[in-house]
Design a protein around this motif. Structure first.
Motif, PDB file in Angstrom:
ATOM      1  N   THR A 323     -70.676  -4.866  40.094  1.00  0.00           N
ATOM      2  CA  THR A 323     -70.623  -6.271  39.700  1.00  0.00           C
ATOM      3  C   THR A 323     -69.187  -6.692  39.398  1.00  0.00           C
ATOM      4  OG1 THR A 323     -72.857  -6.160  38.746  1.00  0.00           O
ATOM      5  CG2 THR A 323     -71.422  -7.940  37.971  1.00  0.00           C
ATOM      6  N   ILE A 324     -68.835  -7.897  39.876  1.00  0.00           N
ATOM      7  CA  ILE A 324     -67.554  -8.517  39.528  1.00  0.00           C
ATOM      8  C   ILE A 324     -67.859  -9.855  38.870  1.00  0.00           C
ATOM      9  CG2 ILE A 324     -65.341  -9.384  40.375  1.00  0.00           C
ATOM     10  CD1 ILE A 324     -65.596  -7.500  42.761  1.00  0.00           C
ATOM     11  N   ILE A 325     -67.240 -10.092  37.714  1.00  0.00           N
ATOM     12  CA  ILE A 325     -67.494 -11.312  36.945  1.00  0.00           C
ATOM     13  C   ILE A 325     -66.201 -12.104  36.786  1.00  0.00           C
ATOM     14  CG2 ILE A 325     -68.298 -12.264  34.761  1.00  0.00           C
ATOM     15  CD1 ILE A 325     -70.034  -9.863  34.370  1.00  0.00           C
ATOM     16  N   ASP A 326     -66.248 -13.379  37.149  1.00  0.00           N
ATOM     17  CA  ASP A 326     -65.100 -14.281  37.030  1.00  0.00           C
ATOM     18  C   ASP A 326     -65.271 -15.163  35.791  1.00  0.00           C
ATOM     19  OD1 ASP A 326     -62.732 -15.478  37.659  1.00  0.00           O
ATOM     20  OD2 ASP A 326     -63.486 -16.595  39.391  1.00  0.00           O
ATOM     21  N   GLN A 327     -64.260 -16.002  35.547  1.00  0.00           N
ATOM     22  CA  GLN A 327     -64.277 -16.930  34.414  1.00  0.00           C
ATOM     23  C   GLN A 327     -64.428 -16.197  33.075  1.00  0.00           C
ATOM     24  OE1 GLN A 327     -63.590 -20.143  35.104  1.00  0.00           O
ATOM     25  NE2 GLN A 327     -63.516 -19.485  37.257  1.00  0.00           N
ATOM     26  N   ILE A 328     -63.668 -15.143  32.939  1.00  0.00           N
ATOM     27  CA  ILE A 328     -63.651 -14.364  31.699  1.00  0.00           C
ATOM     28  C   ILE A 328     -62.324 -14.639  30.981  1.00  0.00           C
ATOM     29  CG2 ILE A 328     -63.541 -12.005  30.779  1.00  0.00           C
ATOM     30  CD1 ILE A 328     -66.325 -12.812  31.667  1.00  0.00           C
ATOM     31  N   THR A 329     -62.382 -14.667  29.659  1.00  0.00           N
ATOM     32  CA  THR A 329     -61.170 -14.837  28.853  1.00  0.00           C
ATOM     33  C   THR A 329     -61.024 -13.621  27.936  1.00  0.00           C
ATOM     34  OG1 THR A 329     -62.206 -15.907  26.943  1.00  0.00           O
ATOM     35  CG2 THR A 329     -61.630 -17.322  28.827  1.00  0.00           C
ATOM     36  N   PRO A 330     -59.841 -13.443  27.350  1.00  0.00           N
ATOM     37  CA  PRO A 330     -59.674 -12.326  26.408  1.00  0.00           C
ATOM     38  C   PRO A 330     -60.608 -12.394  25.209  1.00  0.00           C
ATOM     39  CG  PRO A 330     -57.534 -13.159  27.102  1.00  0.00           C
ATOM     40  CD  PRO A 330     -58.559 -14.115  27.638  1.00  0.00           C
ATOM     41  N   TYR A 349     -53.458 -14.487  36.113  1.00  0.00           N
ATOM     42  CA  TYR A 349     -52.207 -14.847  35.440  1.00  0.00           C
ATOM     43  C   TYR A 349     -51.253 -15.481  36.453  1.00  0.00           C
ATOM     44  CZ  TYR A 349     -50.154 -10.587  37.515  1.00  0.00           C
ATOM     45  OH  TYR A 349     -49.705  -9.619  38.395  1.00  0.00           O
ATOM     46  N   LYS A 350     -50.324 -16.293  35.931  1.00  0.00           N
ATOM     47  CA  LYS A 350     -49.269 -16.876  36.761  1.00  0.00           C
ATOM     48  C   LYS A 350     -47.984 -16.090  36.620  1.00  0.00           C
ATOM     49  CE  LYS A 350     -50.867 -21.701  36.487  1.00  0.00           C
ATOM     50  NZ  LYS A 350     -50.480 -23.070  36.058  1.00  0.00           N
ATOM     51  N   ASP A 351     -47.634 -15.803  35.382  1.00  0.00           N
ATOM     52  CA  ASP A 351     -46.403 -15.080  35.067  1.00  0.00           C
ATOM     53  C   ASP A 351     -46.761 -13.735  34.465  1.00  0.00           C
ATOM     54  OD1 ASP A 351     -44.186 -14.433  32.819  1.00  0.00           O
ATOM     55  OD2 ASP A 351     -43.246 -15.482  34.511  1.00  0.00           O
ATOM     56  N   ILE A 352     -46.029 -12.696  34.835  1.00  0.00           N
ATOM     57  CA  ILE A 352     -46.376 -11.339  34.399  1.00  0.00           C
ATOM     58  C   ILE A 352     -46.368 -11.212  32.878  1.00  0.00           C
ATOM     59  CG2 ILE A 352     -44.031 -10.406  34.465  1.00  0.00           C
ATOM     60  CD1 ILE A 352     -47.256  -8.646  35.654  1.00  0.00           C
ATOM     61  N   ASN A 353     -45.571 -12.016  32.205  1.00  0.00           N
ATOM     62  CA  ASN A 353     -45.517 -11.945  30.740  1.00  0.00           C
ATOM     63  C   ASN A 353     -46.827 -12.371  30.082  1.00  0.00           C
ATOM     64  OD1 ASN A 353     -42.644 -11.117  30.087  1.00  0.00           O
ATOM     65  ND2 ASN A 353     -42.268 -12.865  31.436  1.00  0.00           N
ATOM     66  N   GLU A 354     -47.672 -13.077  30.827  1.00  0.00           N
ATOM     67  CA  GLU A 354     -48.955 -13.502  30.274  1.00  0.00           C
ATOM     68  C   GLU A 354     -49.885 -12.320  30.007  1.00  0.00           C
ATOM     69  OE1 GLU A 354     -50.792 -16.460  32.750  1.00  0.00           O
ATOM     70  OE2 GLU A 354     -48.872 -17.439  33.149  1.00  0.00           O
ATOM     71  N   ILE A 355     -49.661 -11.209  30.710  1.00  0.00           N
ATOM     72  CA  ILE A 355     -50.566 -10.071  30.532  1.00  0.00           C
ATOM     73  C   ILE A 355     -50.267  -9.280  29.263  1.00  0.00           C
ATOM     74  CG2 ILE A 355     -50.736  -9.884  33.040  1.00  0.00           C
ATOM     75  CD1 ILE A 355     -49.197  -7.221  32.819  1.00  0.00           C
ATOM     76  N   VAL A 356     -49.068  -9.467  28.702  1.00  0.00           N
ATOM     77  CA  VAL A 356     -48.659  -8.645  27.560  1.00  0.00           C
ATOM     78  C   VAL A 356     -49.599  -8.805  26.369  1.00  0.00           C
ATOM     79  CG1 VAL A 356     -46.823  -8.138  25.904  1.00  0.00           C
ATOM     80  CG2 VAL A 356     -46.255  -8.555  28.316  1.00  0.00           C
ATOM     81  N   ARG A 360     -52.141  -5.923  24.890  1.00  0.00           N
ATOM     82  CA  ARG A 360     -51.867  -5.539  23.506  1.00  0.00           C
ATOM     83  C   ARG A 360     -53.067  -5.812  22.593  1.00  0.00           C
ATOM     84  NH1 ARG A 360     -46.015  -5.932  22.961  1.00  0.00           N
ATOM     85  NH2 ARG A 360     -45.311  -4.045  24.060  1.00  0.00           N
ATOM     86  N   LYS A 361     -53.944  -6.721  22.991  1.00  0.00           N
ATOM     87  CA  LYS A 361     -55.154  -7.003  22.188  1.00  0.00           C
ATOM     88  C   LYS A 361     -56.054  -5.780  22.121  1.00  0.00           C
ATOM     89  CE  LYS A 361     -58.721 -10.561  21.684  1.00  0.00           C
ATOM     90  NZ  LYS A 361     -59.903  -9.697  21.604  1.00  0.00           N
ATOM     91  N   ASN A 362     -56.087  -5.000  23.202  1.00  0.00           N
ATOM     92  CA  ASN A 362     -56.827  -3.728  23.243  1.00  0.00           C
ATOM     93  C   ASN A 362     -55.807  -2.613  23.459  1.00  0.00           C
ATOM     94  OD1 ASN A 362     -59.846  -4.482  23.242  1.00  0.00           O
ATOM     95  ND2 ASN A 362     -58.969  -5.860  24.760  1.00  0.00           N
TER      96      ASN A 362
END
Length: 461
Positions: A323-330, A349-356, A360-362
């Motif tokens: 299963t692949i699920i879209d429209q997920i947020t942190p 993400y648009k910019d790689i810095n958005e993934i930080v 880091r949340k997990n």
């Protein structure tokens, strides 16, 4: 569980170890060869038991539970004599005429606690290290995989004397009340969930027993806009749905650049159908969920976001489709805990810095995977995030290389194993300084003087 029988078994191991029976090279070599031979003897039965417990496809069962053990034993036998030799290390000038050595010494009687997801390999791989390092061992297989647990007990009983290696079966509760708290083990090796790992560590603290914890966490996979879409999608699909996602290093969630998201997901959907067919419940290449409790947890997450593929499930056979699920947020509930199943949430993400902040949340995942051709991005990801290990342009295969120490960091575990790291995990490094007596400089002895102090100041600068 017969407590008196375990008491007797533990005491026999302590006596056997104290007699020095396990310490010689030939003894260790012989018992590693015995282990390899008995695995070969029961190879078909091991694969059948894995099918009965987890519906594991034969290819997955052999490669991840048996073949990897053959390689681990082969590598250990090749290098064992060298690992056992005392290692001479540098000695500072002030200590001359002396030389310094490290001796690898076995710890004693060890406890190895295995999980249910790879119930054979993750019990026997640490045992390879325990045998190689010269220890005795008690194995505790998972009670969730009854067929493998019974077969492990049969294999060990047939191969080794009880005063050397034995098996304890039963529910997990016996670990705390009858093993860790009752017996003064010299080392505990646990593979499982962080929640149980914390309990193991807490109980072991009462006797100051050293512990290796191989745990888990939400392992991210990052697919950047310059990735090879076809190859990356194929590798990720395989890694994510291997063993129905029930792998401690499984890619847990997908962080993908928005510019390639649609075409990349299309490719993943293509490969899901290519691997498992239009109706995966009929496929012999897809495993099942371990039990109803885990099934229900996973089923609840199927109602989040938007399904791009999958979502089919069957409680009777413990089947959940890839299963692949879209429209997920942190903030989605599926992003709060390790999934440990065949469900892949997608975040763009648009910019790689958005993934930080998302990663880091997990924090402290067991693994991290990056698909890119950008060397600077590789450097950024490796240096920015704390994680146990991982792959660039691949998935989960880093744990196959015995030259790469395997283990977590922070919440995902402590300690390393595989190859020499397994030998080291079950060894104590005894430090020895050997001093020759043909001269005995008076520098260190009283009465001290300004001249002596001036001399040592120069030495230590």
């Amino acid at each position: 569980m017969d407590v008196l029988k375990i008491d007797k078994s533990f005491n026999k191991k302590r006596q056997f170890f104290d007699e020095g029976k396990t310490k010689g090279y030939e003894f260790r070599k012989e018992n590693l060869i015995k282990l390899k031979n008995v695995i070969k003897k029961y190879e078909s039965e091991i694969m059948e038991a894995l099918y009965l417990d987890l519906h594991k496809p034969a290819f997955e069962a052999f490669t991840s539970e048996i073949g990897i053990l053959y390689e681990e034993i082969r590598y250990t036998l090749k290098h064992l004599k060298g690992w056992m030799k005392p290692k001479r290390v540098h000695t500072s000038f002030v200590l001359h005429p002396s030389s310094s050595y490290l001796y690898s010494e076995p710890l004693g009687v060890t406890l190895i606690i295995g999980p249910w997801n790879y119930p054979f390999q993750l019990l026997f791989a640490p045992l390879v290290g325990a045998i190689a390092a010269g220890n005795c061992a008690i194995l505790k297989p998972s009670d969730q995989t009854k067929h493998i647990s019974n077969l492990v007990a049969k294999i060990i009983q047939e191969t080794y004397e009880d005063n050397y290696i034995s098996v304890v079966q039963g529910p997990g509760s016996i670990i705390g009340s009858h093993l860790i708290q009752r017996f003064p083990f010299n080392h505990i090796f646990f593979t499982g969930s962080p929640s149980v790992g914390k309990k193991i560590l807490s109980m072991a603290a009462d006797t100051l027993t050293p512990v290796t914890l191989e745990l888990g966490g939400k392992s991210p996979v990052i697919v950047h806009k310059d990735a090879n879409i076809d190859i990356s999608a194929r590798k990720l699909t395989w890694a994510k749905f291997f063993n129905a996602g029930q792998t401690c290093v499984c890619p847990d969630y997908l962080l993908i650049h928005e510019s390639i998201k649609d075409v990349f997901i299309e490719k993943m959907i293509y490969y899901i159908k290519d691997f498992f067919g239009e109706n995966p419940i009929e496929s012999e290449n897809f495993a099942r969920i371990i039990n109803k409790k885990r099934y229900e947890i996973l089923e609840n997450w199927l109602h989040e976001g938007t399904l791009l593929i999958g979502g089919q499930c069957d409680k009777n056979s413990l089947f959940i489709a890839p299963t692949i699920i879209d429209q997920i947020t942190p903030e989605s509930s599926i992003m709060q805990d390790e999934i440990f199943g065949p469900i892949l949430p997608v975040i763009t993400y648009k910019d790689i810095n958005e993934i930080v902040p998302i990663i880091r949340k997990n924090r402290y995942p067991l693994s991290l995977y990056l698909y890119t051709r950008n060397k600077e991005l590789e450097k950024f990801v490796i240096e920015t995030f704390e994680f146990g290990g991982g792959c660039i342009n691949n998935g989960i295969l880093h744990l196959v290389n015995p030259n790469l120490p395997f283990g977590g960091v922070g919440n995902s575990g402590m300690g390393r194993y595989h190859g020499k790291s397994s030998f080291d995990a079950f060894s104590h490094k005894k430090s020895i300084l050997k001093t020759k007596q043909w001269i005995d400089p008076p520098l260190l002895y009283a009465p001290y003087s300004d001249g002596k102090l001036k001399f040592v100041r120069k030495i230590f600068k």
